[in-house]
Design an enzyme around this catalytic site. Structure first.
Site, PDB file in Angstrom:
ATOM      1  N   SER A 251      11.827  12.150  22.675  1.00 42.08           N
ATOM      2  CA  SER A 251      12.285  11.485  23.904  1.00 42.08           C
ATOM      3  C   SER A 251      12.190  12.387  25.133  1.00 42.08           C
ATOM      4  CB  SER A 251      13.727  11.007  23.735  1.00 42.08           C
ATOM      5  OG  SER A 251      13.834  10.093  22.680  1.00 42.08           O
TER       6      SER A 251
ATOM      7  N   HIS B 248      16.900  14.155  27.683  1.00 39.22           N
ATOM      8  CA  HIS B 248      16.328  13.076  28.489  1.00 39.22           C
ATOM      9  C   HIS B 248      16.275  13.470  29.964  1.00 39.22           C
ATOM     10  CE1 HIS B 248      16.984   9.431  25.591  1.00 39.22           C
ATOM     11  NE2 HIS B 248      16.487  10.480  24.975  1.00 39.22           N
TER      12      HIS B 248
END
Length: 196
Positions: free
Chosen positions: A126, A177
């Site tokens: 991610s 993230h």
């Protein structure tokens, strides 16, 4: 740009780096579930564990980018890469695309090391995928003629949704993230060579 109409053969030929990364995702996932492999060895050796990184196992800053915690995790990240990676690979070329992907993931994992507890364990691509979003945002901000208005709106909308979901979903590495996105944005901002 984000609609895939190629056959599998064409996709593999046009986007070899994205294809190889997705293949690595799948191979490592299979190695963690099929009993013919030492499943626990892959998980224990390739996951990001802050304490072990501090003790010198520096490969754990890169290997978690390719590891996933389950089928849905692997599928979701691979699907995101198949949707949003090809456009950037075509613009940057395979080498530069891979550099953006890996450096964004590395920045995400270094931030995780610095800001999370020593016992923190993480896997997933991610952070690197958010790096791609960040690079696209840099193109939108600094090289406005690179993307169409429609594609720019898609990127902005999906980035906002992804950021919101980052804070709503459980068991998400929020640090990865955010810093993956920031890393990709900075890489795009400092890139002097315009995409082809």
């Amino acid at each position: 740009m984000f609609t895939r109409t190629e056959s599998l053969r064409e996709f593999l030929r046009y986007y070899p780096v994205v294809s190889i990364i997705v293949a690595i995702h799948l191979i490592l996932f299979i190695c963690t579930i099929l009993p013919i492999f030492p499943n626990s060895w892959f998980i224990e050796t390739l996951s990001g564990v802050n304490l072990y990184i501090m003790e010198g196992e520096y490969w754990r800053l890169i290997t978690p980018i390719f590891m996933h915690s389950g089928f849905s995790h692997m599928l979701f990240n691979s699907f995101a890469l198949v949707l949003f990676g090809p456009g950037l690979e075509r613009m940057l070329g395979g080498g530069r695309f891979l550099l953006v992907y890996l450096v964004s993931g590395l920045i995400a994992n270094v931030a995780t090391l610095m800001l999370e507890a020593l016992t923190y364990t993480h896997v997933g691509s991610s952070g690197a995928i958010f790096g791609l979003f960040g690079y696209y945002l840099a193109l939108i901000l600094f090289k406005k003629d690179t993307l169409s208005k429609a594609n720019s709106q898609i990127i902005i909308t999906l980035t906002v949704i992804s950021l919101v979901m980052t804070f709503l979903e459980p068991n998400v590495n929020i640090t990865a993230h955010l810093f993956g996105l920031l890393g990709g944005l900075l890489l795009g901002a400092v890139s002097r060579q315009s995409p082809e």
